[in-house]
Design an enzyme around this catalytic site. Structure first.
Site, PDB file in Angstrom:
ATOM      1  N   ASP A 109       7.671  -5.894  -6.538  1.00 44.68           N
ATOM      2  CA  ASP A 109       6.916  -5.598  -5.320  1.00 44.68           C
ATOM      3  C   ASP A 109       5.471  -6.078  -5.415  1.00 44.68           C
ATOM      4  OD1 ASP A 109       8.925  -4.571  -3.786  1.00 44.68           O
ATOM      5  OD2 ASP A 109       8.420  -2.465  -4.110  1.00 44.68           O
ATOM      6  N   ARG A 119      19.041  -6.855   5.821  1.00 45.57           N
ATOM      7  CA  ARG A 119      19.001  -6.556   4.384  1.00 45.57           C
ATOM      8  C   ARG A 119      20.335  -5.987   3.902  1.00 45.57           C
ATOM      9  NH1 ARG A 119      13.366  -3.688   2.976  1.00 45.57           N
ATOM     10  NH2 ARG A 119      14.128  -4.170   0.866  1.00 45.57           N
ATOM     11  N   ARG A 143       3.778  -6.097   2.674  1.00 50.57           N
ATOM     12  CA  ARG A 143       3.257  -6.585   1.397  1.00 50.57           C
ATOM     13  C   ARG A 143       2.654  -7.985   1.526  1.00 50.57           C
ATOM     14  NH1 ARG A 143       3.615  -2.494  -1.393  1.00 50.57           N
ATOM     15  NH2 ARG A 143       5.461  -1.157  -1.521  1.00 50.57           N
ATOM     16  N   ARG A 198      10.227 -13.054   0.389  1.00 46.30           N
ATOM     17  CA  ARG A 198       8.831 -13.031  -0.047  1.00 46.30           C
ATOM     18  C   ARG A 198       8.451 -14.246  -0.881  1.00 46.30           C
ATOM     19  NH1 ARG A 198       8.498  -6.540  -1.359  1.00 46.30           N
ATOM     20  NH2 ARG A 198       8.228  -5.890   0.815  1.00 46.30           N
ATOM     21  N   LYS A 225       3.937   0.393   7.755  1.00 47.86           N
ATOM     22  CA  LYS A 225       5.160   0.741   7.030  1.00 47.86           C
ATOM     23  C   LYS A 225       4.861   1.617   5.826  1.00 47.86           C
ATOM     24  CE  LYS A 225       9.080  -1.483   4.669  1.00 47.86           C
ATOM     25  NZ  LYS A 225      10.171  -0.841   5.414  1.00 47.86           N
ATOM     26  N   LYS A 244      13.990  -8.796   0.605  1.00 48.35           N
ATOM     27  CA  LYS A 244      13.148  -7.666   0.996  1.00 48.35           C
ATOM     28  C   LYS A 244      12.924  -7.717   2.511  1.00 48.35           C
ATOM     29  CE  LYS A 244      12.316  -6.037  -3.216  1.00 48.35           C
ATOM     30  NZ  LYS A 244      12.544  -4.628  -3.616  1.00 48.35           N
ATOM     31  N   GLN A 270      17.853   0.295  -5.482  1.00 51.04           N
ATOM     32  CA  GLN A 270      18.075   1.401  -4.552  1.00 51.04           C
ATOM     33  C   GLN A 270      19.549   1.753  -4.432  1.00 51.04           C
ATOM     34  OE1 GLN A 270      16.127   0.342  -0.888  1.00 51.04           O
ATOM     35  NE2 GLN A 270      14.079   0.656  -1.723  1.00 51.04           N
TER      36      GLN A 270
END
Length: 440
Positions: A323, A134, A395, A354, A420, A350, A182
């Site tokens: 998310d 990442r 997720r 995803r 997680k 991510k 972030q």
């Protein structure tokens, strides 16, 4: 692990029963604390003058990794059930040499190097193979522009990295936060620890509600931020320790809200209401557009699915709540028209890609799906049993567990990856099924 439909067997039932409770004939579920808020609170507590008490923090692999990272840097963190105490050190880490393993945690891997850079010493950071993939580049470049001696040991813009810290003067920087908010949050949190403060001009920003969480929490710890257009002005003002209650995780709540909408049942999530800091609560608004009955009060959010579970297709921009994209994708096959999710390119960087993971699993379920650079479109179909590839992503695992409520025989290749953010997820979902079955 086999995930049962509402009419099938329920795994770990005895343990699951302890997770749920009853409110006025409606299933209610206590969702654990927010990962995003817990991580920010840990940073702020470590950087503040005094002792901070965090109440109801999330206890998961990510947040435990963050707390252990602080301990490795020399901060005092005392963790007991429901309450963590952190002794702040505004001057930075207590140690002048430390090695921190960030596990899979993106907040740990991005926030802690910024915290260490404000101190003095040599600090080495590494992470799991998943987290190594990442990106860190925009944050690393911003720190370097502030004079931080930062070296990526193997692959530029990725972990592992070493910081030789001598404090940070501050100044003006430009940041591209189009891949992750972030990066901006790490710099905002860092700003008060610099000698002169920071002015951060953002050229692109994804998941903006997460930045709103950051600024609101900084204010709770005594530091206000001024925003002038695309520039954030952060003063060099010390943080002050506080007593902080962590609200439930809105991203985690999305799975249970979706489950209610999908099955025509009702669910209440206490503690997640109109005063929530988290943008992902907007997922409830998406469900309302699809035909669910949604009520949000200061105390809770409640979702009731249509009696015949007849949900409607929708086109929705999920840039700010990305998310929850897998959650919507996982229930999309059961609605009466296409579901198109747009502006979610950042979900490709991510824990896994995803967008592709969702498309791959939907195709395995026999569901027609198209996917582009930053969008996915899913068409109605009755999913067939399939083995879900989680790609180590919590997720993906939790989202397709919701699909299993109406498709018996779905299995997950890695059910444990939910540790997680919510180690008790499968028990909680089973408890919710049990509560609904008792109402039949």
């Amino acid at each position: 692990m086999i995930l049962s439909s509402c009419g099938g067997g329920i795994p770990n039932l005895a343990r699951a029963e302890a997770v749920s409770r009853r409110l006025t004939g409606m299933a209610a579920l206590e969702v654990p604390g927010s990962k995003s808020i817990t991580a920010r609170a840990l940073f702020l507590a470590a950087a503040a003058h005094g002792t901070t008490v965090l109440r109801k923090p999330l206890d998961s692999d990510d947040t435990a990794g963050f707390a252990e990272g602080l301990t490795a840097l020399g901060y005092q963190v005392d963790r007991t059930p429901e309450r963590w105490r952190v002794e702040g050190r505004p001057q930075g880490p207590a140690l002048t040499q430390a090695r921190v393993f960030c596990r899979d945690g993106a907040t740990t891997a991005r926030f802690l190097p910024a915290l260490a850079a404000a101190g003095h010493g040599e600090f080495h950071f590494d992470a799991s193979s998943q987290m190594r993939r990442r990106p860190l580049g925009p944050l690393s470049n911003a720190l370097r522009s502030l004079g931080v001696d930062l070296v990526h040991e193997i692959d530029e813009g990725h972990h592992p990295l070493t910081i030789r810290a001598h404090g940070i003067k501050g100044g003006h920087i430009t940041l591209d936060a189009g891949l992750s908010s972030q990066f901006l949050t790490a710099l905002l949190l860092l700003g008060p620890l610099t000698a002169e403060g920071l002015a951060i001009t953002v050229t692109d920003l994804v998941s903006a509600p997460y930045v709103a969480i950051t600024t609101a929490m900084m204010e709770r710890f005594g530091v206000g931020i001024v925003r002038d257009g695309d520039t954030y002005l952060v003063p060099p003002r010390p943080y002050t320790a506080t007593d902080y209650l962590i609200e439930p995780d809105a991203s985690t709540a999305s799975y249970f809200l979706a489950a209610a909408a999908l099955t025509g049942r009702s669910i209440t999530i206490p503690g997640l209401g109109t005063d929530s800091l988290q943008g992902d609560l907007r997922f409830a608004d998406v469900l309302a557009r699809m035909g669910a009955d949604v009520t949000i009060t200061p105390e809770a959010v409640t979702v009731s699915g249509p009696a015949n579970a007849d949900l409607h297709g929708v086109t929705v921009n999920m840039r700010d709540i990305s998310d929850t994209m897998p959650t919507l994708a996982a229930i999309a096959p059961f609605v009466d028209g296409p579901v198109r999710i747009e502006d979610v390119y950042n979900t490709r960087v991510k824990e896994c890609d995803r967008l592709e993971a969702s498309a791959e699993n939907l195709r395995a379920l026999g569901v027609p799906v198209q996917v582009g650079r930053d969008w996915i479109e899913i068409h109605p179909a009755q999913p067939r049993p399939a083995h879900i590839a989680c790609h180590g992503d919590h997720r993906i695992a939790m989202a397709f567990s919701v699909t299993a409520l109406r498709t018996p025989g779905i299995t997950l290749d890695d059910p444990g990856c939910v540790k997680k953010t919510f180690p008790g997820f499968h028990a909680a979902l089973a408890a919710l099924q049990s509560a609904w079955q008792r109402d039949q």
